[in-house]
Design a protein around this motif. Structure first.
Motif, mmCIF file in Angstrom:
data_model
loop_
_atom_site.group_PDB
_atom_site.id
_atom_site.type_symbol
_atom_site.label_atom_id
_atom_site.label_comp_id
_atom_site.label_asym_id
_atom_site.label_seq_id
_atom_site.Cartn_x
_atom_site.Cartn_y
_atom_site.Cartn_z
ATOM 1 N N LYS A 29 27.340 53.263 61.966
ATOM 2 C CA LYS A 29 27.469 54.688 62.315
ATOM 3 C C LYS A 29 29.086 54.640 62.035
ATOM 4 N N LYS A 30 30.028 53.928 61.935
ATOM 5 C CA LYS A 30 31.191 53.861 61.697
ATOM 6 C C LYS A 30 31.401 54.288 60.152
ATOM 7 N N GLU A 83 29.213 56.273 58.355
ATOM 8 C CA GLU A 83 28.500 57.256 57.995
ATOM 9 C C GLU A 83 29.662 58.259 57.443
ATOM 10 N N GLU A 101 26.744 49.568 65.210
ATOM 11 C CA GLU A 101 28.043 50.228 65.300
ATOM 12 C C GLU A 101 28.684 50.361 63.835
ATOM 13 N N ILE A 102 28.476 49.449 62.897
ATOM 14 C CA ILE A 102 29.314 49.350 61.552
ATOM 15 C C ILE A 102 28.372 50.692 60.812
#
Length: 350
Positions: free
Chosen positions: A212-213, A215, A209-210
């Motif tokens: 992806k955030k 990117e 998740e981190i």
């Protein structure tokens, strides 16, 4: 041990013992016939111990030596040798007490100085902490004051016309807020007031998740990110919010100190009964003499590394605190121009 026998006229019944030096002793003991307690007496250089008792009529052999009834019997013995050794012993004990007291004073002074060393270090750290915090707060406050003065010079201007000063004030205010939040967290951690709430969390999901955030930020900075998560359901006991904060700090540092077209590797793998999270970049790196200091509060290192983006110097201090609260370990390896690698290991739930 010898005896003196006295008749009712205070006359000493003669015997082979009553010769010099006992003549002088007998004259002194004559006056002490009524002393029923054991006593010591000094005759010349010799010391005698004696005790007097009333005669009770059980020595017929002695009674034959005198026609007058016996009154007192005195038993005495020489204790000169005992007194000599006791005096020597007392002298040795006194010297021992003196030497012991002196050694105790010296040892107490040395131990007191040694005990004060951590207190002195804590005091010095506190002084340095206050100085650094004051310095770091002074800069944004100066900016806010300066930009406010600019706004007051043109009270007739609209918000749009003064957007630049307002933006600067907002940026510095946010910077001060982040710094105060970090200081408050560390202060509560030092006093054990800040307690994390541990629940089973999947660290592999948090890492994904981190990544992806981050990117969009990577794209904006023209950086590449390489994500590698090995295995599934890497479960550990932890505080999800604090773990997110930890990895955001590490990724933020990697982005900040990596040049354009650089690469950041984010890896999460299981090793035995632990999970290893690695954040690696090919940025400017950290010099060898700075590595032991990177976890110190307010430490920012070489100003050339920051490329004009100055933080408060609290990120890695907070990161280490979070790792410690999760019973983990953190290790940083780096070299100037070779990038930086941060490895964090946490215990996993079997």
């Amino acid at each position: 041990m010898m005896s003196f026998y006295w008749d009712s006229n205070d006359a000493l019944i003669q015997s082979v013992y009553y010769k010099v030096p006992y003549i002088e002793l007998s004259s002194m003991l004559r006056e002490k016939q009524n002393h029923m307690r054991p006593e010591s007496i000094l005759v010349g250089k010799k010391t005698y111990r004696f005790v007097s008792r009333p005669y009770q009529g059980k020595l017929p052999i002695v009674e034959k030596l005198s026609n007058i009834p016996l009154k007192t019997i005195q038993i005495f013995t020489e204790i000169s040798a005992e007194v000599y050794y006791l005096n020597r012993l007392l002298w040795c004990i006194s010297i021992g007490i003196g030497v012991g007291a002196l050694l105790s004073i010296i040892a107490g002074y040395a131990l007191a100085r040694r005990a004060l060393i951590p207190i002195q270090k804590v005091w010095e750290k506190q002084q340095q902490f206050v100085a650094d915090a004051s310095h770091d707060l002074r800069s944004p406050l100066s900016v806010v004051r300066g930009q406010t003065q600019i706004l007051l010079r043109h009270p007739d201007h609209t918000i749009e016309e003064e957007s630049a000063p307002i933006s600067a004030i907002l940026k510095e205010t946010k910077r001060m807020s982040n710094m105060v939040d970090g200081l408050l967290l560390l202060a509560r951690g030092d006093s054990h007031e800040e307690v994390i709430s541990c629940t089973p969390v999947r660290i592999d999901v948090i890492i994904k998740e981190i990544a992806k955030k981050m990117e969009p930020i990577m794209d904006y900075k023209q950086l590449r990110v390489q994500l590698h998560v090995e295995g599934s359901e890497l479960l550990m006991n932890g505080d999800e919010n604090r773990l997110i904060q930890l990895f955001m700090i590490l990724l933020d540092n990697a982005i900040k100190f990596t040049q354009v077209d650089g690469q950041i590797d984010l890896e999460c793998i299981r090793q035995g009964k632990s999970v290893l999270v690695t954040v690696k970049d090919n940025g400017v790196g950290i010099s060898e003499h700075e590595l032991p200091l990177v976890f110190n509060r307010f430490y920012k290192g070489d100003s050339s590394r920051s490329r004009g983006d100055h933080g408060a110097g609290l990120g890695l201090s907070i990161a280490r605190w979070i790792v410690d609260q999760h019973q983990g370990t953190v290790h940083i390896s780096s070299g100037v121009g070779c990038g930086t690698t941060v490895k964090i290991r946490f215990p996993v739930i079997s």
